[in-house]
Every structure is written in structure tokens, then in C-alpha cells.
Design a protein around this motif. Structure first.
Motif, PDB file in Angstrom:
ATOM      1  N   TYR A 106      -8.697  -5.692 -25.632  1.00 40.88           N
ATOM      2  CA  TYR A 106      -9.231  -6.602 -25.054  1.00 40.88           C
ATOM      3  C   TYR A 106      -8.313  -7.839 -24.996  1.00 40.88           C
ATOM      4  N   ARG A 107      -7.084  -7.766 -25.800  1.00 46.15           N
ATOM      5  CA  ARG A 107      -6.124  -8.635 -25.777  1.00 46.15           C
ATOM      6  C   ARG A 107      -5.812  -9.030 -24.494  1.00 46.15           C
ATOM      7  N   GLY A 108      -5.322  -8.171 -23.730  1.00 47.06           N
ATOM      8  CA  GLY A 108      -4.736  -8.476 -22.441  1.00 47.06           C
ATOM      9  C   GLY A 108      -5.568  -9.007 -21.460  1.00 47.06           C
ATOM     10  N   TYR A 109      -6.822  -8.666 -21.620  1.00 42.75           N
ATOM     11  CA  TYR A 109      -7.748  -9.811 -20.845  1.00 42.75           C
ATOM     12  C   TYR A 109      -7.730 -11.110 -21.119  1.00 42.75           C
ATOM     13  N   ILE A 110      -7.473 -11.354 -22.520  1.00 36.83           N
ATOM     14  CA  ILE A 110      -7.687 -12.731 -23.025  1.00 36.83           C
ATOM     15  C   ILE A 110      -6.601 -13.362 -22.560  1.00 36.83           C
ATOM     16  N   GLU A 111      -5.328 -12.780 -22.878  1.00 36.92           N
ATOM     17  CA  GLU A 111      -4.086 -13.456 -22.284  1.00 36.92           C
ATOM     18  C   GLU A 111      -4.101 -13.777 -20.623  1.00 36.92           C
ATOM     19  N   ASN A 112      -4.508 -12.868 -19.856  1.00 43.19           N
ATOM     20  CA  ASN A 112      -4.701 -13.019 -18.568  1.00 43.19           C
ATOM     21  C   ASN A 112      -5.520 -14.174 -18.344  1.00 43.19           C
ATOM     22  N   GLU A 113      -6.710 -14.458 -18.827  1.00 42.83           N
ATOM     23  CA  GLU A 113      -7.697 -15.478 -18.556  1.00 42.83           C
ATOM     24  C   GLU A 113      -6.981 -16.732 -19.283  1.00 42.83           C
ATOM     25  N   LEU A 114      -6.474 -16.657 -20.319  1.00 39.96           N
ATOM     26  CA  LEU A 114      -5.597 -18.125 -20.892  1.00 39.96           C
ATOM     27  C   LEU A 114      -4.557 -18.478 -19.833  1.00 39.96           C
ATOM     28  N   THR A 115      -4.102 -17.568 -19.248  1.00 40.82           N
ATOM     29  CA  THR A 115      -3.042 -17.943 -18.148  1.00 40.82           C
ATOM     30  C   THR A 115      -3.273 -18.436 -16.855  1.00 40.82           C
ATOM     31  N   ALA A 116      -4.651 -17.924 -16.535  1.00 41.74           N
ATOM     32  CA  ALA A 116      -5.440 -18.533 -15.529  1.00 41.74           C
ATOM     33  C   ALA A 116      -6.178 -19.779 -15.926  1.00 41.74           C
ATOM     34  N   GLY A 117      -6.020 -20.256 -17.094  1.00 42.63           N
ATOM     35  CA  GLY A 117      -6.641 -21.640 -17.446  1.00 42.63           C
ATOM     36  C   GLY A 117      -7.961 -21.644 -18.163  1.00 42.63           C
ATOM     37  N   THR A 118      -8.365 -20.616 -18.427  1.00 49.33           N
ATOM     38  CA  THR A 118      -9.802 -20.241 -19.277  1.00 49.33           C
ATOM     39  C   THR A 118      -9.465 -20.817 -20.599  1.00 49.33           C
ATOM     40  N   LYS A 119     -10.650 -21.617 -21.014  1.00 46.27           N
ATOM     41  CA  LYS A 119     -10.084 -21.866 -22.628  1.00 46.27           C
ATOM     42  C   LYS A 119     -10.599 -20.860 -23.519  1.00 46.27           C
ATOM     43  N   LEU A 120      -9.931 -20.854 -24.667  1.00 47.97           N
ATOM     44  CA  LEU A 120     -10.082 -19.769 -25.603  1.00 47.97           C
ATOM     45  C   LEU A 120     -11.490 -19.238 -25.935  1.00 47.97           C
ATOM     46  N   ALA A 121     -12.040 -20.559 -26.331  1.00 49.47           N
ATOM     47  CA  ALA A 121     -13.559 -20.368 -26.793  1.00 49.47           C
ATOM     48  C   ALA A 121     -14.422 -19.761 -25.865  1.00 49.47           C
ATOM     49  N   SER A 122     -14.140 -19.935 -24.559  1.00 44.11           N
ATOM     50  CA  SER A 122     -15.056 -19.389 -23.585  1.00 44.11           C
ATOM     51  C   SER A 122     -15.113 -17.803 -23.526  1.00 44.11           C
ATOM     52  N   ILE A 123     -13.964 -17.424 -23.798  1.00 44.14           N
ATOM     53  CA  ILE A 123     -13.726 -16.141 -23.794  1.00 44.14           C
ATOM     54  C   ILE A 123     -13.990 -15.337 -24.996  1.00 44.14           C
ATOM     55  N   THR A 124     -13.642 -15.818 -26.118  1.00 46.33           N
ATOM     56  CA  THR A 124     -13.626 -15.237 -27.518  1.00 46.33           C
ATOM     57  C   THR A 124     -14.943 -15.590 -28.226  1.00 46.33           C
ATOM     58  N   ARG A 125     -15.786 -16.403 -27.491  1.00 44.97           N
ATOM     59  CA  ARG A 125     -17.399 -16.668 -28.491  1.00 44.97           C
ATOM     60  C   ARG A 125     -17.976 -15.188 -28.331  1.00 44.97           C
ATOM     61  N   HIS A 126     -17.717 -14.567 -27.314  1.00 48.32           N
ATOM     62  CA  HIS A 126     -18.461 -13.184 -27.444  1.00 48.32           C
ATOM     63  C   HIS A 126     -18.091 -11.897 -28.535  1.00 48.32           C
ATOM     64  N   ILE A 127     -16.881 -12.432 -29.063  1.00 45.85           N
ATOM     65  CA  ILE A 127     -16.555 -11.307 -30.037  1.00 45.85           C
ATOM     66  C   ILE A 127     -16.791 -11.601 -31.473  1.00 45.85           C
ATOM     67  N   LEU A 128     -17.619 -12.674 -31.695  1.00 46.05           N
ATOM     68  CA  LEU A 128     -17.572 -13.279 -33.186  1.00 46.05           C
ATOM     69  C   LEU A 128     -18.566 -12.114 -33.970  1.00 46.05           C
TER      70      LEU A 128
END
Length: 348
Positions: free
Chosen positions: A270-292
Motif C-alpha cells: 500500500y506504501r506506493g499508493y500512499i506516496e503517489n497520493e501524497l505527491t498528488a496533494g492528498t492529505k495523509l490522514a485521508s488515505i491512512t484513516r482506513h488502515i487503523l
């Protein structure tokens, strides 16, 4: 239509789905769930027809191809408008369009769609037929067993017969009533009693129709038991709150060989997806709130959740937050392992 879609609703070919859940099953959630299971059918949150006709379509419909097979659930009650939106959904590349006939929130009641439609089976049939006329992907229905003072068997059978005659490709049944008055949406997920036997009887009456069940399914053991009598099982909160359940779906439900992905492997994938989304300007919490819930029941899980909850919400939070959280889990697992080995050595 993808090859995966063609196989979705074949009788005697079980389907496991993650339920559409408002504010939960967004595209980031679905991307993570796909890491865990390649076969599960994933659903969007409910998207209203008004949001697609008048709102930001990109925001509501964009998804990554890695999520497939993925279905888009629509909320609405105007056959013509639903047909227009179903065509949008197909053109966007989704594998299925689903009509919501089960949500009991105040918003859908004011719009006279969702669970309210249990009271209007003829209108639901018109909606399904209108969508079927304009798309080639499966058009499916997700309903309750009734609302308010309806007699459940009568209400469910009436709805089922109408949508099947209209051509629905599958009927997913949340095996509870919805109370439009007196219960909140949250209470409607728990308070009305489940009636699985009613759904089983529906399938017995309609053996050639794909019937899937939703509501209160918490384990893959329960999933397997339902699949002995039905064609599909839809899991909601349990899959979201303990996502590693999904790692066993391909083996348990779809009979595939191989070892389930581990939490460490899932985070790596999932790390690659997170990094791509961060590069696109998505906030980290918006992505990672689903992995808690990934490390639920594992030493260090509380520390993982705390770091991801607190640090991911800070301005400028990046991938280092995930690395710190994973390091905390690894440390606590090492401590727990060392303690266990010392205890075992003392017993020798």
C-alpha cells in the motif's frame, strides 16, 4: 465489461463483497482492501444522482483501476435521472451499478429514495428497467426486508418480484428492517433484529436468481455458513474495522491456494499508493484513516493507531509517519516475543 464482471453473478459462483459504507468506503479505502483481496467485490459509498448531475463528478466517480472489480452505488428515485447516472458510471469504467433501497438517513428520506423505496416496489422496478436499458454492466439492487410497519416477508417478496421482472442482475438483502421514524441511521444498523431465515426462504423460492445477504456478518466462518444457502455475502463494519479479515477471503471463499498476505506485506504493498497520493496533494490522514485496524490484536496495535491518528493529521505529514508507526509495532512485537521466549525457557 471486464472479465471479472462477467463472472460476478453466475449462480453457484460465490461472491464476497465489502458493503458500501458512507464516509468509509472511499477510493483510498478500496485501494487498501484490494491489496488484501484480489477477488472481493468492492463498493463505493452511495453517490446521489443529484451529486452527479449537479456536483463534482470527478470527485464522486474517480477511482484507480487497481480497485476492480468495483461497483458504484447510486441513490435516487427518478428513473430517467438514474439511467443518465448509470450511463456515467459505466462510461467511467465501473464493473456494476447498484441501486440503494436501504439507507434510512434523514437526507434520503427528505429526497424520497433509499429505504423509502421499499414502500414503492413499482417505482424501484421502473428505476432498474431504465438503467438496464442504457448500460451493459450488471444493474443490481440492495434493499432491506421492509420499513416501519411493513410485514417483512410480504415487503421483501413484493420488492424482489418487481426488480427481478425488471431485470436486476442480483438482489443484495440487508436482513433487517429500517425504521424511518424513531431510529437513527446508526441504530438502524443494530437495533432492528436480523432475519436471515427470511432471506434463505427468498432464495429457496427463487433458486435461479442471485441472492446475497448483508447485515451482522462478522467472520469468515459466518460467511461460509451463509454461502451454503445463498449466492453472496456482503460484510460491512467487520471488514472495515478489522481489514485483515479480507486477507483470507481469496482462500476461504474463492478456494485459491497460497498464504494470506501479512500486515507487513500489506503495508509494503500500500506504501506506493500512499506516496503517489501524497505527491498528488492528498492529505495523509485521508488515505491512512482506513488502515487503523490493520494490526488489531497484535502487540503494538495501540501505538500504531495512536501515531497514525495523531501524527497523520498534522500539517505536512508524510510517509515518515507510517514508518514511525510500523517501527513502533515492530518494537512491541520484538518485546513480546522476547518475553514469551523467556517465559518458555523458565518452564524448561
Amino acid at each position: 465489461m471486464t472479465e471479472a464482471t462477467k463472472k460476478l453473478y453466475e449462480i453457484n459462483s460465490p461472491v464476497f463483497a465489502v458493503a458500501p459504507m458512507l464516509d468509509w468506503t472511499d477510493r483510498h479505502c478500496r485501494a487498501f482492501h484490494r491489496v488484501l483481496s484480489k477477488n472481493s467485490l468492492l463498493y463505493t459509498e452511495m453517490v446521489t444522482t443529484g451529486a452527479l448531475i449537479h456536483g463534482d463528478r470527478d470527485r464522486h466517480l474517480n477511482f484507480s483501476r487497481q480497485e476492480q472489480p468495483v461497483a458504484c452505488q447510486l441513490g435516487g428515485s427518478d428513473p430517467k435521472v438514474l439511467a443518465e447516472c448509470a450511463k456515467m458510471v459505466e462510461d467511467w469504467g465501473y464493473d456494476e451499478v447498484n441501486l440503494n433501497v436501504g439507507c434510512p438517513s434523514d437526507r434520503v428520506q427528505s429526497g424520497k429514495f433509499g429505504a423509502c423505496l421499499m414502500l414503492e416496489p413499482d417505482l424501484v422496478a421502473e428505476c432498474i428497467a431504465a438503467m438496464k436499458d442504457v448500460v451493459s454492466i450488471p444493474v443490481t439492487t440492495k434493499c432491506r426486508i421492509g420499513v416501519d410497519d411493513q410485514e417483512p416477508e410480504e415487503a421483501l417478496n413484493a420488492l424482489a418480484d418487481k426488480v427481478i421482472a425488471a431485470g436486476t442482475d442480483a438482489l443484495w438483502v440487508h436482513a433487517r428492517k429500517a425504521w424511518l421514524k424513531g431510529l437513527s441511521p446508526k441504530e438502524n444498523r443494530d437495533v432492528p433484529p436480523l432475519d436471515y431465515d427470511l432471506v434463505y426462504r427468498l432464495k429457496q423460492r427463487l433458486p435461479d436468481v442471485f441472492i446475497g445477504i448483508n447485515g451482522g456478518v462478522a467472520t469468515l466462518e459466518e460467511t461460509s455458513a451463509h454461502l451454503e444457502k445463498l449466492d453472496g455475502v456482503m460484510m460491512g463494519r467487520a471488514a472495515y474495522q478489522n481489514p485483515m479479515l479480507l486477507a483470507e477471503v481469496d482462500r476461504v471463499v474463492y478456494g485459491e491456494d497460497g498464504t494470506a498476505i501479512t500486515p507487513v506485506e500489506a503495508m509494503d504493498a500500500y506504501r506506493g499508493y500512499i506516496e503517489n497520493e501524497l505527491t498528488a496533494g492528498t492529505k495523509l490522514a485521508s488515505i491512512t484513516r482506513h488502515i487503523l485496524g490493520t494490526y488489531q490484536g497484535v502487540p503494538g496495535a495501540r501505538h500504531f493507531r495512536r501515531i497514525m491518528t495523531v501524527e497523520a493529521n498534522k500539517v505536512g505529514a508524510g510517509i515518515e509517519v507510517l514508518e514511525d508507526a510500523l517501527a513502533a509495532v515492530s518494537h512491541h512485537q520484538s518485546v513480546a516475543l522476547e518475553a514469551r521466549e523467556q517465559k518458555e525457557a523458565a518452564l524448561i
